[in-house]
Every structure is written in structure tokens, then in C-alpha cells.
Design an enzyme around this catalytic site. Structure first.
Site, PDB file in Angstrom:
ATOM      1  CE1 TYR A  71     -54.599 -66.191  -2.399  1.00 55.31           C
ATOM      2  CE2 TYR A  71     -55.539 -66.333  -4.613  1.00 55.31           C
ATOM      3  CZ  TYR A  71     -55.380 -66.852  -3.332  1.00 55.31           C
ATOM      4  OH  TYR A  71     -55.994 -68.022  -2.998  1.00 55.31           O
ATOM      5  N   GLY A 100     -24.888 -36.083  15.809  1.00 54.90           N
ATOM      6  CA  GLY A 100     -24.221 -36.128  17.103  1.00 54.90           C
ATOM      7  C   GLY A 100     -23.029 -37.063  17.159  1.00 54.90           C
ATOM      8  CB  CYS A 122     -53.292 -69.049   1.963  1.00 56.48           C
ATOM      9  SG  CYS A 122     -53.461 -70.816   2.119  1.00 56.48           S
ATOM     10  CE  LYS A 130     -22.746 -30.896   9.160  1.00 64.60           C
ATOM     11  NZ  LYS A 130     -22.111 -30.969  10.493  1.00 64.60           N
ATOM     12  CB  SER A 183     -54.710 -71.665  -2.048  1.00 67.17           C
ATOM     13  OG  SER A 183     -54.121 -70.854  -1.067  1.00 67.17           O
ATOM     14  NE  ARG A 186     -21.648 -26.784  12.508  1.00 62.28           N
ATOM     15  CZ  ARG A 186     -21.748 -25.464  12.484  1.00 62.28           C
ATOM     16  NH1 ARG A 186     -21.139 -24.779  11.536  1.00 62.28           N
ATOM     17  NH2 ARG A 186     -22.473 -24.833  13.380  1.00 62.28           N
ATOM     18  CG  HIS A 228     -28.387 -37.294  20.879  1.00 61.15           C
ATOM     19  ND1 HIS A 228     -28.610 -38.441  21.592  1.00 61.15           N
ATOM     20  CD2 HIS A 228     -27.563 -37.627  19.868  1.00 61.15           C
ATOM     21  CE1 HIS A 228     -27.908 -39.430  21.064  1.00 61.15           C
ATOM     22  NE2 HIS A 228     -27.260 -38.957  20.009  1.00 61.15           N
ATOM     23  NE  ARG A 259     -29.398 -32.986   9.318  1.00 59.37           N
ATOM     24  CZ  ARG A 259     -28.684 -33.171  10.416  1.00 59.37           C
ATOM     25  NH1 ARG A 259     -27.472 -33.632  10.340  1.00 59.37           N
ATOM     26  NH2 ARG A 259     -29.177 -32.902  11.602  1.00 59.37           N
ATOM     27  CG  MET A 267     -18.861 -37.560  12.828  1.00 61.93           C
ATOM     28  SD  MET A 267     -17.777 -38.937  13.194  1.00 61.93           S
ATOM     29  CE  MET A 267     -16.416 -38.497  12.178  1.00 61.93           C
TER      30      MET A 267
HETATM   31  C1  PEP Z   1     -50.651 -74.002   5.456  1.00 62.67           C
HETATM   32  O1  PEP Z   1     -50.516 -75.188   5.689  1.00 62.67           O
HETATM   33  O2  PEP Z   1     -49.750 -73.282   4.984  1.00 62.67           O
HETATM   34  C2  PEP Z   1     -51.912 -73.321   5.745  1.00 62.67           C
HETATM   35  C3  PEP Z   1     -52.116 -72.091   5.346  1.00 62.67           C
HETATM   36  O3  PEP Z   1     -52.856 -73.978   6.470  1.00 62.67           O
HETATM   37  P1  PEP Z   1     -52.733 -74.301   8.017  1.00 62.67           P
HETATM   38  O4  PEP Z   1     -51.669 -73.455   8.588  1.00 62.67           O
HETATM   39  O5  PEP Z   1     -54.081 -74.020   8.576  1.00 62.67           O
HETATM   40  O6  PEP Z   1     -52.389 -75.753   8.007  1.00 62.67           O
END
Ligand code: PEP
Ligand code: MG
Length: 871
Positions: free
Chosen positions: A853, A104, A833, A25, A766, A95, A457, A339, A106
Site C-alpha cells: 500500500y 472560439g 507512508c 469537425k 513502512s 469554418r 465562450h 463532437r 479559430m
Molecule cells: C516520514 O518520515 O516519511 C513519515 C511519514 O513520518 P514523519 O513525517 O512523521 O517523520
């Protein structure tokens, strides 16, 4: 060094950079002064002074005292008024203001400098005796409450009793003589409760007030707030002493709070409220219901225009939405505070995007301003439209903080906390909230109040915490003692179930169904920026048309895992699947596979259609068999009827297939080795769907066929060959090849160790971190919680490795596999995954991995993208 310390700094000597020293402030008041905005003048007693005071057993050292006196003298010169003088007295507000705004938490004291003598002068100079005594009694009230910790209810009661005796309705009916009488009663209260008089010496008033603010840094509610918001206890607070301006000075005065943009929706344009003929805290406290800032255009057109211009300038200066307190004294506008405004997650997103488009902030700043959980919060639930149409609301108020929630009501913060500890979902309903309620608010699903406006508040805190809230329900009364609420002749008891819609401001008795609502968020624009910042894409784990559609809306760049066994959970299909696994001969199996192939092919076509040409990884069957086998007499019978065998035969076969350790049994590729025709059928369905979709959509699908549970190159190679044969037949049949890949899950430690060998045959990897975690720890996925809880209690595990990936062990295996795989095949596509990859703490280290990914459930995608982009 003690002598170099800054204890006090006038507004005209500081700037916005000095938040640490002056508090938020104070720094902003200095900055606004520097920029020439109409700020009442004053000075800041610094956080350094506060820390010194608290460290020295609450003793104000002489240097601080001297500097305060010098600053007062300077302010007297500047305002041509004198502190404590019977002629033209200087009055100030006191203040608190810490580095981080703590709404609220202080306290504030207004009209300081009034006493039995100066009040006469104020009455004479203003020509309004009633006004002067009203100011004086407010000082007594605030001072008693803040400095001497006297319950403000006691003061209110004296006022209420006075009004009742004299048959007056509102405070504005009380005359000057009336306030004088009230003041006498207030003074008696000081003596009665504190054995001392209200201090007539104005220097004493000031010092006591300053000390009270310093001390309040360590009060319980301030500590709680800091704990909840991760603010350090060692910052201290500053105190701002500022010349008073009066919003309760005739009808051309007023006071209000205005946001430069809508803090709930993010919409551009002024948003706020004010009260004419009112002082400071009246708006924030929510005792009178204020008017919308738009009506100021009519009440005081010139002031409105000036305010609008100032809001725009302040916003441009701070490059962010501002929350501004202002007061109009006899038609003259003053800015008391600015602010960066608190806002909902959704507003944060909308405002950041707009500021970017208006050229105020860069793309990078935009990304930095949005936090991990904002995006999840922005996707807040809403109630089903049908349910809302059918039900009539019980009470309505202001839509203070959006979202929708169902829970049981409690009328005090403590009761709410208790109930939440019992595992209940709680709605806190109160006349109005105050900082004491913070803990109860934090655990509530929704907060409802009877009184107060959009900046009360309850509204501010709920919005800040992302909790759904409805405030100012005028018809509602709450009886905290009897633990009931009533409105429109209906009584609702503690524990009753209510549904609260913070987006519309409606409260319903009973339960309404929730619906996810994310349509109006400008996510697309945001995603375009985020995707440029990270080389790691985010895909979705999804297999239904609906989930894939959601995933695409939420920014999925493809599907990273379609679990085909999940497509058999529906009853009729489950039966078909049982028929398949219970079949005795190859012929029986092939007949069923024909039917299954058609079913799957249609599924895949629909999935490709909604995935619109994005890559899609389809995993071949990986059924932990026990999830699919019939389990009891009833199911044996049911299955027997469908399959056309006896219940006894079914039971025998089911028993024969049963495994002691299904999670380590006939799963994944092992099924493919034993019954290759099943995997071949799936490959056929996947590719027929791909070719037919290509004909229909004139667009390739990037199909990635994924083989689960691989442990060895030879196993993978064998299955790959079997699949390729069938795929070539499909291309031949249609006379049309389409692109495809065949890759594997890496989810067993042995596969990580032998990743270089497997990479010779696989087009992509994956990581299945669910299974990889299970097997790296030797800890069953299904039975782990009990064990993990034990380990956590003993401090042997910080986090559940199924929720946050284990960097040290599982991470090391993944790193090894990535390295080995890429050595053989530099272009090898690699993803993860397992859902845990998308946990913020997992992303924190995965973003340095050489992966293409991560793939997770649809609603987690936006957050994952943001965290990856933040770098
Ligand atoms: C895993 O094992 O991480 C996976 C994605 O497959 P699930 O969970 O189907 O075994
Ligand atoms: Mg797995």
C-alpha cells in the site's frame, strides 16, 4: 509524395477515423454523412493543405486550387445551385476545424457567396428582402473581421448608430432598407481601413476565407490555447466548406447547441439552448440570452423529437456524450456539427459510470477516460451552508461551472494576470469573454460575465479548465475603463473581494467560508472498479475522527499512519505532554502516564470505531522535541503553573532538553529506549482499546503498532519485547487476546541497508520517505526549500524530492530494503507512508514496486487509486 497528397475531400468520402487529415469537425461531418444524418453537404480542405500553405510562405499551390474548384462544382451538382450565380446561388459557410477542438480559437464565416447580385436572388427566392440583406451585412461583418482583421466593434458601432438615429431598439427592428444603408456604411469602412472593396467575386471570397483560416492557426490566441492544452503546433487546421442552411429564416427557423447529457452535472437527458430566428454564432457569442432546449418541445415538437433521437444515436455511435450544433430551416432539422462534449470533472465521472452501466463502454475504458486530476477537481469546494444562508447574493446568473471561489475582481485579462503575478487570488469579471482573454481566465479562481448562456465562450472554457464560473448576470454592468462594476445600486471597484458560487450561480460581496463537498459523487462504485485493477492499496495518513471519516469516504482501505504525537497538539494535552517530558523522576512520569493512557485509549476507541474494522497503523510517539517544549517566558510561566513548579526550573529543564538538531535527535525509538514506560503506556492504551472495541463491535481491529526511527535490529528487538510484555498483561487482564502486529518504519538509510536483519523481528515495514529523503540527501526537511530553490534555478534538480520521490537514490534504497526484507520474510507487509509517495510522478514508478500500500492525506486518495488502477 506531393502527388499522393489529399488536399480536398468531400464529406461523403471521409469518416471519423480521419481526424488528423480532416480535423475533428470535418471527420465528424464525414462520419455523420456516411451514417445518413441530415448534414448540409460540403467538403473539407485538409490539414495537409494547410501545412503546405504555411510552409510555402502562405501560397496556395495550384493542385489545391484545382481540387477546391472540382469540389465546388460537385457541390453545385448536388445542391442544384450555382456559386456566384444571379439565379439560385450557392451560399456556404467556411469554418476551421483542427484535430483537437479549440473552442472560439479559430474563425467562422457564414453566408459566403453573397454579393450585390446574389443578394437580390436570395431576397426573391426567400420572399423576404429583409432577411437577405441581414445575411449580407453579416457576411460583410464576419468577413471583415476574420479575413481583414477589422475590429468587430467598428461594425457594431455602425449598427448601433443606425438604430439610434432611427430610434430602433433591437436588430430585428431594422428593415431591409435599413440594412441596405448599413451595408453601404460597411463597404465604406472596408475602403477606409483596408483601401480595398469588399470582394464581389465569390471565388475570391472563398480563397481569401480559406487562407484566413489557415493563417489563424498561427495567431497568438490559438498558440496560447495550444500551449495551455499541450496541443502540437505542427498539426495544422482543416477548413470545412458547407452549404448554408438558415436559422434566421422566418419563425419556423432557429439554431442551437445541445448536449446529449448535462455537461455540468453529468445527468442523463438533453441539455442545451437555442434561439428562434437566429443565425449560427448568435447562440455561442452570447449576445441574446437563449431558451432552454426543453422549450423546443413546445416551439417545434416534431423537430424536438427528431433531435432527441439523433442525439441518442450519435451518442451511441461515438460512445460518449456529444456536443451538437443544429439549425432548423423552415421546420427542417440539420446537424452542423458533433463532437465529444467538454464537461466538468464531476460530469466526466457520472457520465463514464452511466455509459458503463448502459453497456456502451467497458470498465477499462471507463478508467482510461477519467484523468488523474479529475477526481481532485470533482471534489471541488463549496461555500459553508450557514454563510450562504446569512448572506444575500449581490448578483445572480447561470451556474456555468461548479465550485466556489473567493478572490479580488479585475475587469480585464491583463489586469488579472498582473494581479495574479503579485500573488493575489483573482476573479475575472467581464461583459463577455473572448479567446483573447484565455490567459487571464486560466489564472483566475472564478470567471463572471454579464452576458451569454451556458454554452457561451466563458462557460465552455471555464468548464473545460475546471474553473468556477457564473455567466449571464443580466443586472450586472461592467465598466472596464473606470474599473468598476455596478448592479442594484451597488458599485464594486477593482480589487474588491467577491465570493463566487459556480454551482448555484450566485455572486456575493465579501468573503464566504469554503467547505469541502463531495457527498453526491458516485465514488463508491468507481472505487470498487479501481480496487480490482491494482494490487497496491491506498491508505490514509490520519489520526482525528474527522479525518479518518473523510478518508473512509474517499476510499481509504485503512489507515497507514496515525501519528500519535499529533494527538497532543491540543492545549490541555500539550500541557500534559510537557509535564511528562519535563518530569524529573520515574514516579512523576508514571503518574502522568496513567492520565495520558486513559486519554489515548478513548481516542483509539473512537478511531477504531470510524475505521470500521479496516487495518490501522498506529505509530508510537515520534516527537521532534522542539515542537513540544515551551519556548519563551510566557510559556515557561504557563507551564510552570500547570506542572506546579517554578518558571525557572521549567526553563532550566527545557534548556537541558533542547537540541541543536532536533530532527536528528531524541526522536522515535530513541525516546522509547530512554523512557520505555512511555511506549509501554501507548501499547497498553492501543491494546486495551482494541479488546474493548472487540467486545463492543464484535469485530477485530487489525491493529499494527509501528516503531519509528529504527536503525538496527537490536534496538527494534528490545522495544518489541518491552511492548509484548505489556500486551500480554492486557490480554490477561481482559482474558481475551486479539490479533496485532508490531512493525517498523524504515526511514533511515541504515535501516534500508540492514533491512534483512530487522525483518527477522518486524511484522511489517513502512517507508517514511520524508525522513528517508532528508537523510539520503543529507538535506534538512525544515530548511530544504532555500537550498532546493537554488538547485532548481541552476538546473541541478528538476523536482523537489520532498514532493516527488527521488527514484534514483531514495527509490534504490527502498528497492533494496524490500528485496532484503522479503528474502527473510516473504509475507512481510510493506507500505509507504510518506506523503510524497502519492504524487502522480511518484506513483508512476512506485506502481512497479512490490509494496502492499501507499498512504497519504485523505483528499489525495481518489487520485492515487485511479493512477494505480490505470496501470
Ligand atoms: C516520514 O518520515 O516519511 C513519515 C511519514 O513520518 P514523519 O513525517 O512523521 O517523520
Ligand atoms: Mg519520519
Amino acid at each position: 509524395d506531393f502527388f499522393m497528397k489529399t488536399w480536398v475531400l468531400p464529406f461523403n468520402k471521409g469518416n471519423a477515423e480521419q481526424k488528423e487529415l480532416l480535423g475533428g469537425k470535418g471527420a465528424n461531418l464525414a462520419e455523420m454523412t456516411r451514417l445518413g444524418f441530415p448534414v448540409p453537404q460540403g467538403f473539407t480542405i485538409t490539414t495537409t493543405a494547410c501545412l503546405d500553405y504555411l510552409e510555402n510562405q502562405e501560397y496556395l499551390n495550384p493542385s489545391i486550387l484545382t481540387e477546391i474548384n472540382i469540389a465546388i462544382a460537385a457541390l453545385e451538382d448536388e445542391t442544384k445551385k450555382k456559386f456566384g450565380n444571379s439565379q439560385n446561388p450557392l451560399l456556404v459557410s467556411v469554418r476551421s476545424g483542427a484535430k483537437f477542438s479549440m473552442p472560439g480559437m479559430m474563425d467562422t464565416i457564414l453566408n459566403l457567396g453573397l454579393n450585390d447580385e446574389t443578394v437580390l436572388s436570395l431576397a426573391k427566392d426567400s420572399g423576404d428582402e429583409r432577411f437577405a440583406y441581414d445575411c449580407y451585412r453579416r457576411l460583410l461583418q464576419m468577413f471583415g473581421n476574420v479575413v481583414f482583421d477589422m475590429d468587430h466593434q467598428l461594425f457594431e458601432k455602425i449598427v448601433a448608430d443606425y438604430k439610434q438615429t432611427h430610434q430602433l431598439v433591437s436588430d430585428s427592428d431594422v428593415t431591409a432598407d435599413g440594412w441596405k444603408e448599413v451595408i453601404v456604411a460597411f463597404k465604406v469602412l472596408f475602403v477606409k481601413l483596408k483601401q480595398r472593396d469588399f470582394p464581389q467575386n465569390v471565388e475570391e471570397q472563398l480563397l481569401l476565407a480559406v487562407e484566413a483560416v489557415f493563417k489563424s492557426w498561427n495567431n497568438q490566441r490559438a498558440k496560447t490555447y495550444r500551449r495551455l492544452h499541450g496541443i502540437s503546433d505542427s498539426l495544422g487546421t482543416a477548413v470545412n466548406v458547407q452549404e448554408m442552411v438558415f436559422g434566421n429564416f422566418w419563425d419556423t427557423s432557429g439554431t442551437g447547441v445541445v448536449f446529449s447529457r448535462n455537461p455540468a452535472t453529468g445527468e442523463a437527458g438533453l441539455f442545451g439552448e437555442y434561439l428562434m430566428n437566429a443565425q449560427g454564432e448568435d447562440v455561442v457569442a452570447g449576445i441574446r440570452t437563449p431558451k432552454s432546449i426543453q422549450t423546443l418541445k413546445k416551439d417545434l415538437p416534431k423537430v424536438y423529437l427528431q433531435l432527441k433521437e439523433i442525439c441518442e444515436k450519435l451518442e451511441a455511435h461515438y460512445k460518449d456524450m456529444q456536443d451538437i450544433e443544429f439549425t432548423v430551416e423552415k421546420g427542417k432539422l440539420f446537424i452542423l456539427q458533433t463532437r465529444n462534449g467538454k464537461r466538468t470533472a464531476k460530469a466526466k465521472l457520472v457520465i463514464a459510470l452511466d455509459l458503463f452501466k448502459e453497456g456502451m463502454i467497458t470498465e477499462q475504458e471507463l478508467i482510461e477516460r477519467i484523468e488523474g486530476n479529475d477526481l481532485e477537481e470533482a471534489l471541488h469546494p463549496a461555500f459553508c451552508k450557514e454563510d450562504k444562508k446569512e448572506k444575500e447574493s449581490w448578483v445572480s446568473g447561470l451556474p456555468a461551472s461548479p465550485g466556489a471561489a473567493v478572490g479580488q475582481i479585475y475587469f480585464s485579462a491583463d489586469q488579472a494576470v498582473e494581479a495574479s503575478k503579485r500573488g493575489e487570488k483573482v476573479i475575472l469579471m467581464r461583459a463577455e469573454t473572448s479567446p483573447e482573454d484565455i490567459e487571464g481566465m486560466a489564472i483566475s479562481e472564478a470567471i463572471v460575465t454579464c452576458r451569454g448562456g451556458m454554452t457561451s465562450h466563458a462557460a465552455v472554457v471555464a468548464r473545460g479548465m475546471g474553473i468556477c464560473s457564473v455567466v449571464g448576470c443580466e443586472n450586472l454592468s461592467v465598466d472596464e475603463k473606470e474599473r468598476v462594476a455596478y448592479a442594484d445600486g451597488q458599485v464594486v471597484k477593482e480589487g474588491a473581494v467577491l465570493s463566487v458560487d459556480g454551482t448555484t450561480g450566485d455572486v456575493y460581496i465579501g468573503e464566504l467560508r469554503l467547505e469541502k463537498n463531495n457527498t453526491q459523487l458516485p465514488l463508491k462504485e468507481l472505487f470498487e472498479m479501481l480496487d480490482k485493477q491494482s494490487s497496491i492499496a491506498v491508505r490514509a495518513n490520519a489520526e482525528t475522527e474527522k479525518d479518518i471519516t473523510t478518508a473512509m469516504e474517499l476510499g481509504a482501505t485503512g489507515i497507514g499512519l496515525s501519528r500519535t504525537e499529533h494527538m497532543f497538539f491540543e492545549k490541555k494535552r500539550l500541557m500534559l505532554f510537557r509535564k511528562l517530558i519535563l518530569a524529573q523522576t520515574l514516579e512523576e512520569r508514571i503518574a502522568i502516564l496513567e492520565t495520558l493512557k486513559e486519554v489515548q485509549k478513548e481516542d483509539f476507541k473512537r478511531m477504531y470505531y470510524v475505521a470500521k474494522g479496516h487495518p490501522m497503523t498506529i505509530r508510537l510517539l515520534d516527537p521532534p522535541l522542539h515542537e513540544f517544549l515551551p519556548k519563551n517566558e510566557e510559556e515557561y510561566q504557563e507551564t510552570a503553573e500547570f506542572v506546579g513548579k517554578s518558571a525557572k526550573e521549567i526553563k532550566q529543564k527545557a534548556n537541558a532538553l533542547a537540541e541543536v538538531n532536533p530532527m536528528l535527535g531524541f526522536r522515535g525509538v530513541r525516546l522509547g529506549v530512554a523512557y520505555p514506560e512511555i511506549y509501554q503506556m501507548q501499547a497498553e492504551a492501543i491494546m486495551e482499546a482494541a479488546v474493548e472495541s472487540y467486545f463492543e463491535l464484535n469485530n477485530w481491529m487489525e491493529v499494527e503498532i509501528m516503531i519509528p526511527f529504527t536503525t538496527d535490529a537490536s534496538e527494534f528487538q528490545r522495544i518489541r519485547q518491552l511492548l509484548e510484555e505489556r500486551i500480554q498483561e492486557v490480554f490477561h487482564k481482559y482474558n481475551q487476546p486479539v490479533p496485532y502486529m508490531i512493525g517498523t518504519m524504515i526511514e533511515i538509510p541504515r535501516a534500508c541497508i540492514l533491512a534483512d536483519e530487522i525483518a527477522q523481528y518486524a511484522d511489517f515495514f513502512s517507508f517514511g520517505t520524508n525522513d528517508l529523503t532528508q537523510m539520503t540527501y543529507g538535506l534538512s526537511r525544515d530548511d530544504s526549500p532555500k537550498i532546493i530553490n537554488q538547485y532548481m534555478t541552476h538546473g541541478l534538480m528538476k523536482e523537489d524530492p520532498f514532493q516527488v520521490l527521488d527514484e534514483k537514490g531514495v527509490g534504490a534504497l527502498m528497492k533494496m530494503a524490500i528485496e532484503k526484507g522479503r528474502k527473510i520474510k516473504p509475507e512481510l507487509k510493506i507500505g509507504i507512508c510518506g506523503e510524497a509517495a502519492a504524487h502522480p510522478d511518484s506513483i508512476a514508478f512506485l506502481k512497479d514496486y512490490a509494496i502492499d500500500y501507499i498512504s497519504c492525506s485523505p483528499y489525495r486518495i481518489p487520485q492515487a487509486k485511479l493512477l494505480l488502477a490505470k496501470g
